[in-house]
Design a protein around this motif. Structure first.
Motif, PDB file in Angstrom:
ATOM      1  N   PHE A   1      15.988   9.247  20.935  1.00 45.29           N
ATOM      2  CA  PHE A   1      17.373   8.828  20.698  1.00 45.29           C
ATOM      3  C   PHE A   1      17.575   8.413  19.240  1.00 45.29           C
ATOM      4  O   PHE A   1      18.559   8.790  18.604  1.00 45.29           O
ATOM      5  CB  PHE A   1      17.758   7.666  21.621  1.00 45.29           C
ATOM      6  CG  PHE A   1      17.920   8.061  23.064  1.00 45.29           C
ATOM      7  CD1 PHE A   1      17.749   9.371  23.475  1.00 45.29           C
ATOM      8  CD2 PHE A   1      18.241   7.116  24.023  1.00 45.29           C
ATOM      9  CE1 PHE A   1      17.899   9.740  24.810  1.00 45.29           C
ATOM     10  CE2 PHE A   1      18.399   7.463  25.354  1.00 45.29           C
ATOM     11  CZ  PHE A   1      18.216   8.782  25.747  1.00 45.29           C
TER      12      PHE A   1
ATOM     13  N   GLU B   1      19.797  10.255  15.941  1.00 52.76           N
ATOM     14  CA  GLU B   1      20.741   9.586  15.044  1.00 52.76           C
ATOM     15  C   GLU B   1      20.375   9.833  13.586  1.00 52.76           C
ATOM     16  O   GLU B   1      21.252   9.898  12.712  1.00 52.76           O
ATOM     17  CB  GLU B   1      20.766   8.081  15.338  1.00 52.76           C
ATOM     18  CG  GLU B   1      21.208   7.713  16.750  1.00 52.76           C
ATOM     19  CD  GLU B   1      22.668   8.051  17.028  1.00 52.76           C
ATOM     20  OE1 GLU B   1      23.390   8.438  16.076  1.00 52.76           O
ATOM     21  OE2 GLU B   1      23.096   7.918  18.194  1.00 52.76           O
TER      22      GLU B   1
ATOM     23  N   VAL C   1      18.639   2.023  19.097  1.00 43.92           N
ATOM     24  CA  VAL C   1      19.714   2.561  19.931  1.00 43.92           C
ATOM     25  C   VAL C   1      19.877   1.634  21.130  1.00 43.92           C
ATOM     26  O   VAL C   1      18.883   1.172  21.712  1.00 43.92           O
ATOM     27  CB  VAL C   1      19.400   3.995  20.393  1.00 43.92           C
ATOM     28  CG1 VAL C   1      20.502   4.518  21.309  1.00 43.92           C
ATOM     29  CG2 VAL C   1      19.238   4.920  19.184  1.00 43.92           C
TER      30      VAL C   1
ATOM     31  N   SER D   1      21.595   0.303  24.940  1.00 47.47           N
ATOM     32  CA  SER D   1      21.877   0.774  26.300  1.00 47.47           C
ATOM     33  C   SER D   1      23.379   0.815  26.537  1.00 47.47           C
ATOM     34  O   SER D   1      24.184   0.513  25.636  1.00 47.47           O
ATOM     35  CB  SER D   1      21.212  -0.157  27.314  1.00 47.47           C
ATOM     36  OG  SER D   1      21.770  -1.458  27.215  1.00 47.47           O
ATOM     37  N   ASN D   2      23.782   1.157  27.761  1.00 51.57           N
ATOM     38  CA  ASN D   2      25.200   1.149  28.114  1.00 51.57           C
ATOM     39  C   ASN D   2      25.833  -0.198  27.812  1.00 51.57           C
ATOM     40  O   ASN D   2      25.211  -1.256  28.013  1.00 51.57           O
ATOM     41  CB  ASN D   2      25.377   1.475  29.600  1.00 51.57           C
ATOM     42  CG  ASN D   2      25.043   2.922  29.899  1.00 51.57           C
ATOM     43  OD1 ASN D   2      24.957   3.758  29.000  1.00 51.57           O
ATOM     44  ND2 ASN D   2      24.866   3.236  31.173  1.00 51.57           N
TER      45      ASN D   2
ATOM     46  N   SER E   1      25.133   2.875  19.299  1.00 53.65           N
ATOM     47  CA  SER E   1      25.360   2.934  20.741  1.00 53.65           C
ATOM     48  C   SER E   1      24.797   4.255  21.266  1.00 53.65           C
ATOM     49  O   SER E   1      24.702   5.236  20.512  1.00 53.65           O
ATOM     50  CB  SER E   1      26.861   2.868  21.047  1.00 53.65           C
ATOM     51  OG  SER E   1      27.437   1.688  20.528  1.00 53.65           O
ATOM     52  N   SER E   2      24.427   4.298  22.538  1.00 50.47           N
ATOM     53  CA  SER E   2      23.894   5.533  23.115  1.00 50.47           C
ATOM     54  C   SER E   2      24.956   6.635  23.091  1.00 50.47           C
ATOM     55  O   SER E   2      26.072   6.429  23.553  1.00 50.47           O
ATOM     56  CB  SER E   2      23.436   5.295  24.555  1.00 50.47           C
ATOM     57  OG  SER E   2      22.334   4.418  24.587  1.00 50.47           O
ATOM     58  N   ASN E   3      24.583   7.797  22.558  1.00 48.85           N
ATOM     59  CA  ASN E   3      25.485   8.954  22.487  1.00 48.85           C
ATOM     60  C   ASN E   3      24.818  10.099  23.238  1.00 48.85           C
ATOM     61  O   ASN E   3      24.191  10.979  22.642  1.00 48.85           O
ATOM     62  CB  ASN E   3      25.742   9.333  21.029  1.00 48.85           C
ATOM     63  CG  ASN E   3      26.791  10.411  20.881  1.00 48.85           C
ATOM     64  OD1 ASN E   3      27.112  11.118  21.839  1.00 48.85           O
ATOM     65  ND2 ASN E   3      27.335  10.555  19.681  1.00 48.85           N
ATOM     66  N   TYR E   4      24.944  10.093  24.575  1.00 49.78           N
ATOM     67  CA  TYR E   4      24.210  11.043  25.401  1.00 49.78           C
ATOM     68  C   TYR E   4      24.670  12.486  25.187  1.00 49.78           C
ATOM     69  O   TYR E   4      23.888  13.418  25.373  1.00 49.78           O
ATOM     70  CB  TYR E   4      24.326  10.655  26.874  1.00 49.78           C
ATOM     71  CG  TYR E   4      23.753   9.294  27.167  1.00 49.78           C
ATOM     72  CD1 TYR E   4      22.395   9.040  26.994  1.00 49.78           C
ATOM     73  CD2 TYR E   4      24.571   8.235  27.585  1.00 49.78           C
ATOM     74  CE1 TYR E   4      21.865   7.781  27.241  1.00 49.78           C
ATOM     75  CE2 TYR E   4      24.049   6.977  27.830  1.00 49.78           C
ATOM     76  CZ  TYR E   4      22.699   6.755  27.656  1.00 49.78           C
ATOM     77  OH  TYR E   4      22.173   5.509  27.892  1.00 49.78           O
TER      78      TYR E   4
ATOM     79  N   TYR F   1      22.597  13.589  22.227  1.00 49.93           N
ATOM     80  CA  TYR F   1      21.174  13.687  22.569  1.00 49.93           C
ATOM     81  C   TYR F   1      20.895  14.898  23.460  1.00 49.93           C
ATOM     82  O   TYR F   1      19.891  15.600  23.272  1.00 49.93           O
ATOM     83  CB  TYR F   1      20.703  12.411  23.271  1.00 49.93           C
ATOM     84  CG  TYR F   1      21.013  11.132  22.534  1.00 49.93           C
ATOM     85  CD1 TYR F   1      21.213  11.123  21.148  1.00 49.93           C
ATOM     86  CD2 TYR F   1      21.139   9.923  23.213  1.00 49.93           C
ATOM     87  CE1 TYR F   1      21.510   9.940  20.468  1.00 49.93           C
ATOM     88  CE2 TYR F   1      21.430   8.750  22.538  1.00 49.93           C
ATOM     89  CZ  TYR F   1      21.622   8.765  21.179  1.00 49.93           C
ATOM     90  OH  TYR F   1      21.928   7.609  20.520  1.00 49.93           O
TER      91      TYR F   1
ATOM     92  N   ARG G   1      31.192   0.756  23.344  1.00 48.57           N
ATOM     93  CA  ARG G   1      30.323   1.470  22.401  1.00 48.57           C
ATOM     94  C   ARG G   1      30.840   1.247  20.981  1.00 48.57           C
ATOM     95  O   ARG G   1      31.470   2.099  20.382  1.00 48.57           O
ATOM     96  CB  ARG G   1      30.280   2.965  22.749  1.00 48.57           C
ATOM     97  CG  ARG G   1      29.725   3.244  24.140  1.00 48.57           C
ATOM     98  CD  ARG G   1      29.427   4.699  24.368  1.00 48.57           C
ATOM     99  NE  ARG G   1      30.640   5.510  24.403  1.00 48.57           N
ATOM    100  CZ  ARG G   1      30.642   6.820  24.642  1.00 48.57           C
ATOM    101  NH1 ARG G   1      29.493   7.446  24.860  1.00 48.57           N
ATOM    102  NH2 ARG G   1      31.773   7.495  24.685  1.00 48.57           N
TER     103      ARG G   1
END
Length: 420
Positions: free
Chosen positions: A11, A15, A29, A31-32, A71-74, A77, A402
């Motif tokens: 992750f 970035e 990075v 989590s939600n 923030s997580s950017n699924y 990824y 986020r």
């Protein structure tokens, strides 16, 4: 021989791909809802950051060491993962994708003397072409390949590739690996084994097959055989999940039915997509809503609805429709809700589904075709590109918090990187 390719700090590495100014810098990075640290670079780890730490607890460390936070950017990824896997599949005869950042490679038939150099070139090409650093482990079994990949990642002297091709190397490696780090053992089994004097992978291989089966059952026996050099685990034969859950705490509390309905619809559609991905269907659907238990100043409410389908399904429209029926039966006004969840269970293979007597098979097949088309579009263009209208807009109050999200450089034309 088998190879395991593992993307390093995946992750965080994603970035860095579009932020070359961050190479060699500490990156984390979240989590939600930007809650905890879920991924980090080795530079961030050196600053004292640990996986699982809440963001608020390490803010001082982050500011002091100028650590970049994302923030997580699924969506990003997932797209980069597919690019890595595509490049790997073009170089080897067969791959089994195990997770978003790992894949097993079938290297049987390759010249062992040239494998290390060949895999190093693959590692270099992925770094040069996509920007993701990878580690590769090579061994006679998949479990040993996982062990080798850890060494390739941990020690720079391996130059990203570790090969276990002799009995001497196997024994030496297993002496160095804690039993809890072995693929398939798990935290609970590791504690049980430690109580019985099994601290390393080597200790486990010294036990008899009957002893291992008594303590770890048949799955543990397979791991034991693999550690001893006997290949007996096939990824395609691993059991599918017995249940699938999609849930999320909201960015802020909601008190209206429409927001809850949008969240439940989105989670139900996600469960259906995951069912299709593993070629299964579910008969049971559970829908849960809850308030914020940490807000003792507010009235509390928690409830779950259970829906049983006459015919197991993985159709998004059907599962969403039934989930909303469940939501309507348990929704109560006057509460501020913090979380919803959808779980599908009683899962079976698609080819084992027995339709009910009055099932509309033509309609079911039409819906399945539509669902597969939606999956294909979303896989190519990013998650959520096409969705059911009832899912609404995830950027509303129930959506994720986020604050540090990066652009979707690879899937959104409006967010393409600009070169000045």
């Amino acid at each position: 021989m088998f190879g395991l390719i593992d993307c390093n700090s995946f992750f965080a590495s994603c970035e860095q791909v579009f932020r070359p100014d961050l190479y060699g810098k500490p990156v984390v990075v979240l989590s939600n809802n930007d809650g905890c640290i879920v991924a980090m670079t080795k530079e961030a780890k050196a600053c004292g950051i640990h996986r699982g730490q809440p963001l608020y607890q390490v803010r001082d460390t982050i500011e002091k060491n100028d650590i970049a936070v994302f923030s997580s950017n699924y969506t990003l990824y997932d797209n980069i993962s597919r690019r890595v896997m595509q490049m790997v599949s073009e170089r080897v005869q067969s791959i089994d994708i195990y997770s978003i950042d790992e894949a097993f490679m079938d290297l049987n038939g390759y010249d062992i003397g040239k494998l290390t150099e060949s895999m190093r070139r693959l590692s270099q090409d992925i770094r040069r072409g996509i920007g993701i650093p990878v580690s590769i482990g090579i061994a006679p079994t998949r479990t040993l390949a996982k062990v080798a990949s850890k060494f390739a990642k941990q020690y720079e002297g391996y130059q990203n590739v570790c090969l276990i091709d002799s009995e001497e190397k196997r024994i030496k490696a297993l002496h160095l690996v804690p039993i809890g780090d072995i693929w398939g053992i798990g935290r609970r089994n590791a504690k049980t084994l430690a109580c019985k004097g099994v601290d390393t992978a080597w200790d486990l291989t010294l036990k008899s097959e009957s002893w291992v089966q008594r303590i770890l059952n048949i799955t543990g026996v397979r791991t034991w055989k693999e550690l001893r050099g006997e290949s007996c685990i096939d990824i395609s034969e691993l059991p599918e999940k017995k249940s699938i859950c999609t849930s999320r705490s909201f960015g802020e509390m909601v008190d209206d039915y429409q927001s809850l309905a949008e969240s439940v619809s989105t989670f139900a559609a996600s469960c259906a997509m995951k069912l299709r991905k593993q070629h299964t269907a579910a008969r049971l659907i559970f829908v849960t809503i809850m308030t914020n238990r940490h807000r003792e100043d507010l009235p509390q409410y928690f409830n779950t609805a259970t829906i049983r389908l006459e015919t197991p399904s993985c159709d998004s429209m059907e599962i969403v429709q039934e989930a909303l029926k469940g939501l309507r039966s348990i929704y109560r006004s006057g509460y501020k809700y913090k979380k919803s969840a959808v779980v599908v269970s009683d899962i079976c293979r698609l080819n084992e589904v027995q339709p009910s007597l009055f099932d509309d098979m033509e309609k079911r097949q039409t819906h399945m075709k539509l669902s597969h088309i939606i999956d294909s579009i979303n896989q190519t263009n990013g998650s959520g590109t096409v969705k059911l209208a009832v899912q609404g807009n995830e950027q509303k109050r129930w959506g994720l918090k986020r604050e540090y999200i990066s652009p979707n450089y690879t899937t959104n034309f409006k967010e393409l990187i600009e070169v000045k």
